[in-house]
Scaffold this motif. Structure first.
Motif, mmCIF file in Angstrom:
data_model
loop_
_atom_site.group_PDB
_atom_site.id
_atom_site.type_symbol
_atom_site.label_atom_id
_atom_site.label_comp_id
_atom_site.label_asym_id
_atom_site.label_seq_id
_atom_site.Cartn_x
_atom_site.Cartn_y
_atom_site.Cartn_z
ATOM 1 N N TYR A 68 55.384 37.247 48.774
ATOM 2 C CA TYR A 68 54.419 37.816 47.843
ATOM 3 C C TYR A 68 53.659 36.676 47.158
ATOM 4 C CZ TYR A 68 52.383 41.139 44.612
ATOM 5 O OH TYR A 68 51.485 41.934 43.934
ATOM 6 N N ALA A 69 52.335 36.745 47.209
ATOM 7 C CA ALA A 69 51.505 35.710 46.575
ATOM 8 C C ALA A 69 51.272 36.111 45.118
ATOM 9 C CB ALA A 69 50.174 35.587 47.318
ATOM 10 N N TRP A 70 52.189 35.721 44.257
ATOM 11 C CA TRP A 70 52.146 36.190 42.870
ATOM 12 C C TRP A 70 51.422 35.163 41.999
ATOM 13 C CZ3 TRP A 70 56.965 36.913 39.181
ATOM 14 C CH2 TRP A 70 56.556 37.631 38.044
ATOM 15 N N VAL A 71 50.210 35.510 41.601
ATOM 16 C CA VAL A 71 49.394 34.624 40.770
ATOM 17 C C VAL A 71 49.636 34.963 39.299
ATOM 18 C CG1 VAL A 71 47.043 33.894 40.199
ATOM 19 C CG2 VAL A 71 47.625 34.528 42.557
ATOM 20 N N ARG A 72 50.079 33.982 38.535
ATOM 21 C CA ARG A 72 50.307 34.207 37.105
ATOM 22 C C ARG A 72 49.605 33.148 36.274
ATOM 23 N NH1 ARG A 72 56.163 33.355 38.394
ATOM 24 N NH2 ARG A 72 55.032 32.549 40.193
ATOM 25 N N ALA A 73 49.190 33.523 35.100
ATOM 26 C CA ALA A 73 48.554 32.575 34.180
ATOM 27 C C ALA A 73 49.262 32.690 32.847
ATOM 28 C CB ALA A 73 47.071 32.906 34.042
ATOM 29 N N ARG A 74 50.015 31.661 32.469
ATOM 30 C CA ARG A 74 50.734 31.697 31.193
ATOM 31 C C ARG A 74 50.014 30.818 30.188
ATOM 32 N NH1 ARG A 74 57.212 32.557 31.026
ATOM 33 N NH2 ARG A 74 57.128 34.598 31.991
ATOM 34 N N LEU A 75 49.113 31.442 29.486
ATOM 35 C CA LEU A 75 48.377 30.766 28.419
ATOM 36 C C LEU A 75 47.778 31.859 27.562
ATOM 37 C CD1 LEU A 75 44.879 29.564 29.521
ATOM 38 C CD2 LEU A 75 46.210 31.135 30.886
ATOM 39 N N LEU A 76 47.249 31.504 26.402
ATOM 40 C CA LEU A 76 46.597 32.511 25.581
ATOM 41 C C LEU A 76 45.455 33.126 26.392
ATOM 42 C CD1 LEU A 76 46.425 33.830 22.757
ATOM 43 C CD2 LEU A 76 44.678 32.123 22.204
ATOM 44 N N GLY A 77 45.507 34.431 26.595
ATOM 45 C CA GLY A 77 44.470 35.111 27.380
ATOM 46 C C GLY A 77 44.926 35.477 28.785
ATOM 47 N N GLY A 78 46.030 34.895 29.238
ATOM 48 C CA GLY A 78 46.560 35.248 30.558
ATOM 49 C C GLY A 78 45.513 35.084 31.653
ATOM 50 N N LYS A 79 45.538 36.008 32.592
ATOM 51 C CA LYS A 79 44.667 35.879 33.768
ATOM 52 C C LYS A 79 43.186 36.102 33.435
ATOM 53 C CE LYS A 79 47.031 38.785 36.534
ATOM 54 N NZ LYS A 79 48.347 39.132 35.948
ATOM 55 N N THR A 80 42.905 36.620 32.219
ATOM 56 C CA THR A 80 41.484 36.837 31.901
ATOM 57 C C THR A 80 40.727 35.517 31.777
ATOM 58 O OG1 THR A 80 41.755 36.911 29.479
ATOM 59 C CG2 THR A 80 42.020 38.991 30.674
ATOM 60 N N ALA A 81 41.448 34.386 31.700
ATOM 61 C CA ALA A 81 40.771 33.080 31.637
ATOM 62 C C ALA A 81 39.999 32.806 32.924
ATOM 63 C CB ALA A 81 41.785 31.971 31.381
ATOM 64 N N ILE A 82 40.451 33.393 34.027
ATOM 65 C CA ILE A 82 39.791 33.098 35.316
ATOM 66 C C ILE A 82 39.528 34.353 36.143
ATOM 67 C CG2 ILE A 82 40.540 30.699 35.618
ATOM 68 C CD1 ILE A 82 42.884 31.829 37.350
ATOM 69 N N TRP A 83 39.606 35.536 35.556
ATOM 70 C CA TRP A 83 39.482 36.749 36.370
ATOM 71 C C TRP A 83 38.086 36.840 37.014
ATOM 72 C CZ3 TRP A 83 37.594 42.051 34.835
ATOM 73 C CH2 TRP A 83 36.684 41.994 33.795
ATOM 74 N N GLY A 84 37.980 37.674 38.045
ATOM 75 C CA GLY A 84 36.731 37.766 38.819
ATOM 76 C C GLY A 84 35.669 38.651 38.198
ATOM 77 N N ARG A 85 35.967 39.299 37.065
ATOM 78 C CA ARG A 85 35.007 40.024 36.236
ATOM 79 C C ARG A 85 34.532 41.363 36.778
ATOM 80 N NH1 ARG A 85 34.066 35.319 37.625
ATOM 81 N NH2 ARG A 85 32.598 35.970 39.204
ATOM 82 N N LEU A 86 34.974 41.787 37.962
ATOM 83 C CA LEU A 86 34.482 43.073 38.471
ATOM 84 C C LEU A 86 35.103 44.182 37.616
ATOM 85 C CD1 LEU A 86 32.719 44.503 40.548
ATOM 86 C CD2 LEU A 86 34.684 44.612 42.059
ATOM 87 N N ALA A 87 34.239 44.893 36.891
ATOM 88 C CA ALA A 87 34.704 45.828 35.855
ATOM 89 C C ALA A 87 34.358 47.259 36.275
ATOM 90 C CB ALA A 87 34.044 45.475 34.529
ATOM 91 N N LEU A 88 35.335 47.951 36.826
ATOM 92 C CA LEU A 88 35.077 49.274 37.399
ATOM 93 C C LEU A 88 35.887 50.348 36.689
ATOM 94 C CD1 LEU A 88 35.281 48.267 41.180
ATOM 95 C CD2 LEU A 88 33.235 48.440 39.753
ATOM 96 N N ARG A 89 35.353 51.555 36.718
ATOM 97 C CA ARG A 89 36.101 52.709 36.213
ATOM 98 C C ARG A 89 36.808 53.406 37.370
ATOM 99 N NH1 ARG A 89 32.735 55.869 31.464
ATOM 100 N NH2 ARG A 89 32.201 54.018 30.257
ATOM 101 N N LEU A 90 37.876 54.120 37.043
ATOM 102 C CA LEU A 90 38.507 55.024 38.013
ATOM 103 C C LEU A 90 37.936 56.416 37.786
ATOM 104 C CD1 LEU A 90 40.385 52.608 38.388
ATOM 105 C CD2 LEU A 90 42.340 54.119 38.193
ATOM 106 N N SER A 91 38.189 57.334 38.710
ATOM 107 C CA SER A 91 37.661 58.695 38.583
ATOM 108 C C SER A 91 38.800 59.682 38.833
ATOM 109 C CB SER A 91 36.564 58.923 39.618
ATOM 110 O OG SER A 91 37.166 59.144 40.887
ATOM 111 N N ASP A 92 38.486 60.953 38.795
ATOM 112 C CA ASP A 92 39.531 61.950 39.082
ATOM 113 C C ASP A 92 39.963 61.936 40.552
ATOM 114 O OD1 ASP A 92 40.227 62.844 36.602
ATOM 115 O OD2 ASP A 92 38.648 64.366 36.513
ATOM 116 N N TYR A 93 39.197 61.289 41.430
ATOM 117 C CA TYR A 93 39.713 61.079 42.793
ATOM 118 C C TYR A 93 40.977 60.216 42.719
ATOM 119 C CZ TYR A 93 35.592 63.011 45.070
ATOM 120 O OH TYR A 93 34.606 63.865 45.518
#
Ligand SMILES: Cc1cc2nc3c(=O)[nH]c(=O)nc-3n(C[C@H](O)[C@H](O)[C@H](O)COP(=O)(O)OP(=O)(O)OC[C@H]3O[C@@H](n4cnc5c(N)ncnc54)[C@H](O)[C@@H]3O)c2cc1C
Ligand code: SF4
Length: 596
Positions: free
Chosen positions: A132-157
């Motif tokens: 398992y390729a487990w990527v972790r970020a242990r710092l203030l902000g966690g993975k949001t320091a480098i996340w890819g920014r794609l910001a999507l909603r889910l739906s009732d599907y």
């Protein structure tokens, strides 16, 4: 000059106080819990295992490759686990290594020196079991320091997947329950995008969208004829600015998002510290303690309720307990499951909140691998244009198993992609030849390539799980996670379909296919771990109720992706934050009524 406003001065944590709530973890989920709870005036302690990095000077978003002694590469004593290693070896991946530091695969991306202090060292943070390729970020902000920014909603599907196709479980909420919170997240944090009115990918309250370039417009127009959609990248980035947040700038379109592992040093891209935690500290209600690794949710034996959180100072190794009226776990999907399982007591011999036996189970994520690269002949030799001055390319939402029923697999997948000219000509290193002809080819073709890769829903299965490995401990002496997880036939069939339809779409648009790949990447590659403490209405088959509140322990909440009932194929972070906000409103309400 770099846009920089000093973070608020931290208050000293008072471990003699009983806080209204203790939050564990400061990433997307913990940041949102900090914002939501302090906005109700609650007195909150936030425990974060990692340190606070001077992130602007760490990221150096605008540094040119030639200004770095190794063109951005890590020192030679450090190593990023490669695709092959993940495929043929089993964790712990740093075992018997000759390197001083071993990092997850994201360190293999461009400019790995800029994120080496952000992702964890596998030597300090091992795990065992299946690959398992487990990527972790242990710092203030966690993975949001480098996340890819794609910001999507889910739906009732997604929320009502079982109703739609009979598989798995429905979520205990529907889109109508979470939609107001998606709106709040959009307005508070900013998201760029273009309205498409799709029932399976609801629109956000968008700020100014980024632009598609010619090859992307060509693909969008062609896809329309196939009843499919290509939309500009829905980026968790403020393109218009946020008047209520002094810590963030609007996006200058500097195109730096993708040069490194990620990150934006002017914080136009959302990250948890500047988006959520610093403003929460400014209310005077939030105390932040970094370097605080939680290892147990403590229990009041008289009431069976959570009493607080036991943690070890990550630097000194000293152990402490913080006390709270409510405990909110937000340590990320797998770390929160680990904490629940580690928190064994007389009252909860199976781990706290685990009377169902479902903690650690129903683990799901996204399958990645199939990708396609094409060349638009009409763009070869055209003058270079500025195409990467934006925070993302495009997104093609799911088109499978909506109204149709695919015979070989359930659920769906989407594609992320992009085209056009970048700072470094895309195919310079893989174009054959040398000398003047080679340079001309590279320059001529620089803006003609377009590529995309699929992200598919991995089905949630009870047997896909993590448990505690009592024999292996991390640097702080805490037992680690053992994985029991692999893709099934549904994911393999879906991946074959991704590769086939990816090709089909390029060919229909008249884009010459240069390369297409049908292989699946190692489990974990998507960095979208979900499940492990799912919500549900039935305490026998779920861990949390619809407010991410433990069925067993009413003052314990788990507000990260572990609560997700199914993975959907849409990226999870915006949903994590919308749910966390909703649950924290409920927590504050219940605390106020004396119900916790
Ligand atoms: C390179 C990359 C690209 C990504 N791209 C996207 C994308 O485009 N779209 C998207 O939606 N998502 C994306 N993601 C995923 C996204 O980052 C996560 O969904 C999100 O950060 C999850 O938030 P979280 O708060 O649950 O976890 P995290 O952000 O990981 O935060 C968890 C925090 O808890 C802390 N912690 C862990 N254990 C303990 C403990 N025992 N005690 C105290 N603190 C602890 C950690 O140090 C960390 O700060 C990406 C991730 C990466 C790394
Ligand atoms: S493109 Fe925008 S969001 Fe990305 S690094 Fe540049 S300024 Fe930040």
């Amino acid at each position: 000059m770099l846009f920089q406003i000093r973070p608020p001065a931290p208050k000293e944590a008072d471990l003699t106080t009983v806080y209204d709530a203790i939050i564990v973890g400061s990433g997307a989920a913990g940041g949102m819990a900090s914002h939501a709870l302090t906005s109700h005036g609650l007195n909150v302690l936030l425990l974060e295992a990692g340190r606070k990095l001077d992130i602007e000077s760490e990221l150096k978003s605008m540094e040119w490759p030639y200004d770095h002694p190794r063109r951005g590469d890590m020192p030679r004593d450090s190593h990023a686990v490669t695709l092959n290693e993940y495929t043929v070896r089993q964790p712990p991946y740093a075992k018997d290594t000759q390197y001083k530091h071993v990092y997850s695969y994201v360190q293999g991306w461009n400019g790995s020196d800029y994120s080496k202090n952000i992702v964890v060292d596998e030597k300090d943070n091992p795990y065992t079991g299946t690959k398992y390729a487990w990527v972790r970020a242990r710092l203030l902000g966690g993975k949001t320091a480098i996340w890819g920014r794609l910001a999507l909603r889910l739906s009732d599907y997604d929320f009502k997947g079982k109703t739609h196709d009979g598989y798995g479980e429905d979520w205990p909420i529907s889109y109508a329950d979470i939609a107001p919170y998606y709106d709040k997240v959009d307005l508070y944090l900013g998201v760029a995008g273009h309205k498409e009115n799709l029932p399976h990918l609801p629109d956000s309250l968008f700020q100014r969208t980024t632009r598609l370039n010619p090859s992307e417009v060509m693909l969008r127009q062609s896809l329309k004829k196939m009843n499919r959609v290509l939309t500009p990248y829905r980026a968790g980035v403020t393109t218009d600015g946020l008047k209520h947040n002094k810590y963030r700038s609007k996006c200058y379109g500097r195109g730096a998002c993708n040069r490194r592992a990620g990150g934006c040093d002017i914080h136009a891209a959302f990250d948890s510290p500047t988006g959520l935690i610093y403003p929460a500290m400014d209310t005077g209600h939030l105390t932040l303690r970094t370097n605080s690794t939680a290892y147990e949710v403590t229990v009041d034996p008289a009431t069976g309720k959570a009493r607080g959180v036991a943690f070890v100072d990550s630097v000194t190794g000293k152990q402490y307990e913080a006390k709270g009226k409510a405990v909110v776990l937000a340590a990320s999907t797998l770390e929160s499951a680990r904490l629940l399982l580690l928190s064994k007591s007389k009252a909860y011999p199976n781990g706290i909140g685990n009377s169902s036996g479902h903690v650690g189970h129903n683990f799901c994520e996204h399958v990645m691998g199939p990708s396609i690269l094409g060349r638009v002949k009409d763009l070869v030799g055209k003058p270079r244009t500025l195409d990467d001055g934006r925070p993302g390319g495009f997104y093609i939402p799911r088109y499978r198993n909506l109204e149709d029923r695919q015979p070989k697999f359930l659920r769906g997948y989407g594609f992320e992609g992009g085209g056009g000219t970048g700072m470094v000509p895309g195919r310079a290193t893989s174009t054959p030849g040398f000398g003047a002809d080679f340079k001309k080819t590279v320059r001529d073709e620089a803006g003609a390539f377009v590529h995309m890769g699929g992200f598919g829903e991995v089905l949630s299965r009870y047997e896909s799980s993590v448990s505690i490995d009592p024999d292996v401990k991390d640097r702080w002496g805490i037992p680690v996670l053992k994985f029991n997880y692999s893709f099934g036939d549904n994911e393999k069939q879906m991946a074959l379909d991704m590769a086939a339809t990816g090709k089909e779409m390029f060919e229909a648009a008249g884009i010459e296919v240069i390369h297409s790949d049908a292989d699946i990447l190692t489990e974990g590659w998507s960095i979208h771990e979900l499940g492990t403490a799912r919500m549900g209405s039935d305490p026998k088959t779920s861990v949390l109720n619809q407010f991410q509140q433990s069925h067993d322990v009413k003052n314990l909440f788990v507000v990260d992706g572990s609560s997700h009932v199914s993975a959907s194929c849409q990226n999870p972070t915006w949903t994590i934050m919308a749910l966390a906000w909703r649950s924290c409103d409920h927590l504050a309400d219940e605390l106020g009524k004396g119900n916790l």
